[in-house]
Design an enzyme around this catalytic site. Structure first.
Site, short mmCIF file in Angstrom:
data_model
loop_
_atom_site.label_atom_id
_atom_site.label_comp_id
_atom_site.label_asym_id
_atom_site.label_seq_id
_atom_site.Cartn_x
_atom_site.Cartn_y
_atom_site.Cartn_z
N VAL A 112 -5.13 2.22 8.70
CA VAL A 112 -5.48 1.27 7.68
C VAL A 112 -5.13 -0.10 7.85
O VAL A 112 -5.96 -0.93 7.54
CB VAL A 112 -4.44 1.81 6.51
CG1 VAL A 112 -4.81 0.90 5.21
CG2 VAL A 112 -4.78 3.39 5.98
N ARG A 132 -2.57 -12.08 9.27
CA ARG A 132 -3.07 -13.21 9.92
C ARG A 132 -2.16 -14.27 9.29
O ARG A 132 -1.86 -14.66 8.11
CB ARG A 132 -4.46 -13.73 9.40
CG ARG A 132 -5.06 -14.89 10.38
CD ARG A 132 -6.48 -15.19 9.76
NE ARG A 132 -7.45 -14.05 10.42
CZ ARG A 132 -8.36 -14.28 11.00
NH1 ARG A 132 -8.72 -15.43 11.24
NH2 ARG A 132 -9.38 -13.31 11.46
N ILE A 175 0.91 -1.11 0.08
CA ILE A 175 0.00 -0.08 -0.03
C ILE A 175 0.81 1.16 0.00
O ILE A 175 0.58 2.13 -0.82
CB ILE A 175 -0.90 -0.08 1.13
CG1 ILE A 175 -2.08 -1.10 1.08
CG2 ILE A 175 -1.67 1.17 1.38
CD1 ILE A 175 -2.85 -1.21 2.33
N ASP A 204 -14.27 1.02 1.30
CA ASP A 204 -15.54 0.69 1.03
C ASP A 204 -16.48 1.56 0.71
O ASP A 204 -17.38 1.09 -0.18
CB ASP A 204 -15.95 -0.12 2.55
CG ASP A 204 -14.94 -0.82 3.31
OD1 ASP A 204 -14.52 -1.91 2.71
OD2 ASP A 204 -14.42 -0.51 4.35
N HIS A 224 -14.85 -2.29 9.22
CA HIS A 224 -13.95 -2.60 7.89
C HIS A 224 -13.86 -3.88 7.85
O HIS A 224 -12.74 -4.43 7.91
CB HIS A 224 -12.77 -1.65 7.61
CG HIS A 224 -11.94 -2.19 6.53
ND1 HIS A 224 -12.55 -2.22 5.07
CD2 HIS A 224 -10.84 -3.10 6.33
CE1 HIS A 224 -11.52 -2.82 4.37
NE2 HIS A 224 -10.60 -3.29 5.22
N ARG A 277 -15.82 1.92 -2.88
CA ARG A 277 -16.23 0.72 -3.94
C ARG A 277 -17.67 0.74 -3.90
O ARG A 277 -18.42 0.44 -5.03
CB ARG A 277 -15.92 -0.56 -2.97
CG ARG A 277 -14.33 -0.97 -2.97
CD ARG A 277 -14.18 -1.83 -1.90
NE ARG A 277 -12.79 -2.45 -2.18
CZ ARG A 277 -12.14 -3.27 -1.05
NH1 ARG A 277 -12.65 -3.43 0.00
NH2 ARG A 277 -10.81 -3.61 -1.58
P1 NAX Z 1 2.34 -5.51 3.23
O1 NAX Z 1 2.54 -6.61 4.13
O2 NAX Z 1 2.53 -5.38 1.72
O3 NAX Z 1 3.14 -4.19 4.03
C1 NAX Z 1 2.91 -4.13 5.59
C2 NAX Z 1 4.38 -3.54 6.01
O4 NAX Z 1 4.24 -3.02 7.30
C3 NAX Z 1 5.34 -4.60 5.75
O5 NAX Z 1 6.63 -4.02 4.94
C4 NAX Z 1 5.89 -4.71 7.16
O6 NAX Z 1 7.31 -4.99 7.31
C5 NAX Z 1 5.47 -3.52 7.90
N1 NAX Z 1 5.20 -3.58 9.32
C6 NAX Z 1 4.81 -4.50 9.84
N2 NAX Z 1 4.69 -4.48 11.17
C7 NAX Z 1 5.17 -3.09 11.35
C8 NAX Z 1 5.52 -2.29 12.79
N3 NAX Z 1 5.32 -2.81 13.80
N4 NAX Z 1 5.99 -1.05 12.46
C9 NAX Z 1 6.13 -0.54 11.23
N5 NAX Z 1 5.90 -1.35 9.91
C10 NAX Z 1 5.40 -2.61 10.09
O7 NAX Z 1 0.96 -5.12 3.36
P2 NAX Z 1 -0.04 -3.88 2.46
O8 NAX Z 1 -0.78 -4.83 1.49
O9 NAX Z 1 0.74 -2.90 2.54
O10 NAX Z 1 -1.47 -3.87 3.93
C11 NAX Z 1 -1.31 -3.27 5.06
C12 NAX Z 1 -2.22 -3.27 5.67
O11 NAX Z 1 -3.44 -2.78 5.30
C13 NAX Z 1 -2.84 -4.70 5.99
O12 NAX Z 1 -3.19 -4.86 7.54
C14 NAX Z 1 -4.13 -4.93 5.21
O13 NAX Z 1 -4.80 -5.85 5.91
C15 NAX Z 1 -4.66 -3.56 5.57
N6 NAX Z 1 -5.72 -3.00 4.63
C16 NAX Z 1 -6.68 -2.15 4.81
C17 NAX Z 1 -7.91 -1.78 4.17
C18 NAX Z 1 -8.74 -0.81 4.64
O14 NAX Z 1 -9.53 -0.54 3.94
N7 NAX Z 1 -8.75 -0.41 6.13
C19 NAX Z 1 -7.64 -2.14 2.53
C20 NAX Z 1 -6.42 -2.79 2.28
C21 NAX Z 1 -5.61 -3.53 3.06
O15 NAX Z 1 -6.23 -4.76 3.02
#
Ligand code: NAX
Length: 325
Positions: free
Chosen positions: A129, A92, A16, A159, A187, A162
């Protein structure tokens, strides 16, 4: 040119953020006359990848970027920050129960809330997020003892967008033609996309589509859209999530001019949703403050859906109650 503001993005090397950081740097979020200092947080093993993102950011030579900090330290990432986008979260893992996921994320969002309380600007605006976004926002708000819980919000804007897109496609219109869409609640797949008050080119949406389409197509399509994207793309929504985060923060910072948008915010009893959870509501924003749209009629169908998503958020809260002390 205005004085630079500080914007923190966590999970800055993730997918993201790979879209989000560049949108913010180009001025999409805070406007074409607002310079930004980007404060990027990652976990230590992801710092080399984050360095690559910073190299690309530098290579864009963005006129609005007044500084970039890449760090694995909370105190540097949240120092004096004005806008914090908490994207990084624990996904997860195999065999992980919902309670384990909630608790693991508590271990991230609790300390980040405390660091925001200790180091951020007193007026910081926080958008969560990372999933489970509503309950992560609740945990962060509760750990931020010196900030107002209203400064913590969760993203339901993807959402919302969408839902606009689905209704526009069904009615042969553009999302610009649609007003007064609402996402209530979590969400998650219990969210309630509600078109009871929605207008399409000034006409009631409910008069343009039938109830069967709302119940068997529109609502489930919006609720399940994240899963459909994963199936099609082999990866979760990234550019659209980043775009929604930009929309959420832009509207919160710059106002909505009376337009309704959906934000996950601390419940205050409005519409019978008791305090103690972060719940998606219709809001308008003026002068940097959001207000819940009041006085809407809630029929029995909507009541059932709003209560079901509230119930899920109460269960999420119960699973991490001990983290809220
Ligand atoms: P990614 O796994 O590509 O990136 C997450 C990043 O966070 C990784 O680089 C990881 O190293 C880093 N990270 C993990 N723990 C951390 C911490 N303690 N401090 C700083 N960085 C940390 O995930 P991505 O696709 O970018 O999604 C990020 C999050 O957004 C996920 O939890 C995902 O479920 C959530 N989303 C939320 C949405 C919403 O509408 N609220 C929609 C999109 C997305 O599913």
């Amino acid at each position: 040119m205005k004085k630079p503001v500080r914007v923190t993005i966590t999970g800055a090397a993730g997918q993201i953020s790979y879209s989000l950081i560049f949108r913010i740097a180009s001025g999409s979020m805070l406007g074409p006359d607002q310079p930004v200092i980007l404060q990027l947080l990652e976990i230590t093993p992801a710092l080399p990848a984050l360095n690559g993102v910073v190299m690309e950011l530098n290579d864009c030579a963005f006129p609005l970027v007044a500084g970039v900090i890449a760090t694995d330290k909370l105190e540097e990432a949240f120092d004096k920050t004005d806008y914090a986008l908490l994207v990084g979260a624990r996904p997860r893992g195999p065999g992980m129960e919902r309670k384990d996921l909630l608790t693991a994320n508590g271990g991230i969002f609790g300390p980040q809330g405390k660091a925001l309380s200790d180091y951020a600007s007193r007026d910081v605006k926080v958008l969560v997020v990372g999933n489970p976004a509503n309950t992560n926002a609740l945990i962060a708000a509760s750990a931020a003892k010196s900030l107002d819980p209203k400064q913590f919000t969760a993203m339901v804007r993807l959402d919302h967008n969408r839902a606009l897109s689905q209704l526009a496609s069904k009615t042969g219109t553009h999302s610009n033609d649609i007003e007064k869409m609402i996402i209530w609640g979590n969400h998650s797949s219990t969210q309630y996309p509600d078109i009871t008050n929605t207008l399409v080119n000034g006409k009631a949406a409910k008069g343009l589509v039938d109830q069967n389409w709302i119940e068997t197509d529109f609502i489930p399509t919006v609720q399940q859209r994240g899963a459909a994207i994963i199936k099609a793309r082999g990866a979760s929504s990234a550019a659209s999530a980043a775009s929604a985060a930009v929309d959420h923060m832009r509207d919160w910072a710059l106002g909505t001019n009376g337009k309704w948008v959906s934000m996950g915010i601390p419940s205050d009893g409005s519409y019978g949703i008791k305090p103690g959870i972060v719940y998606g509501y219709p809001v308008t924003v003026k002068d940097g403050k959001y207000e819940i749209v009041q006085g809407l009629e809630v029929d029995a169908f909507s009541r059932g859906k709003m209560d079901a998503t509230e119930q899920e958020l109460r269960e999420e809260r119960a699973a991490i109650e001990e983290l809220l002390k």
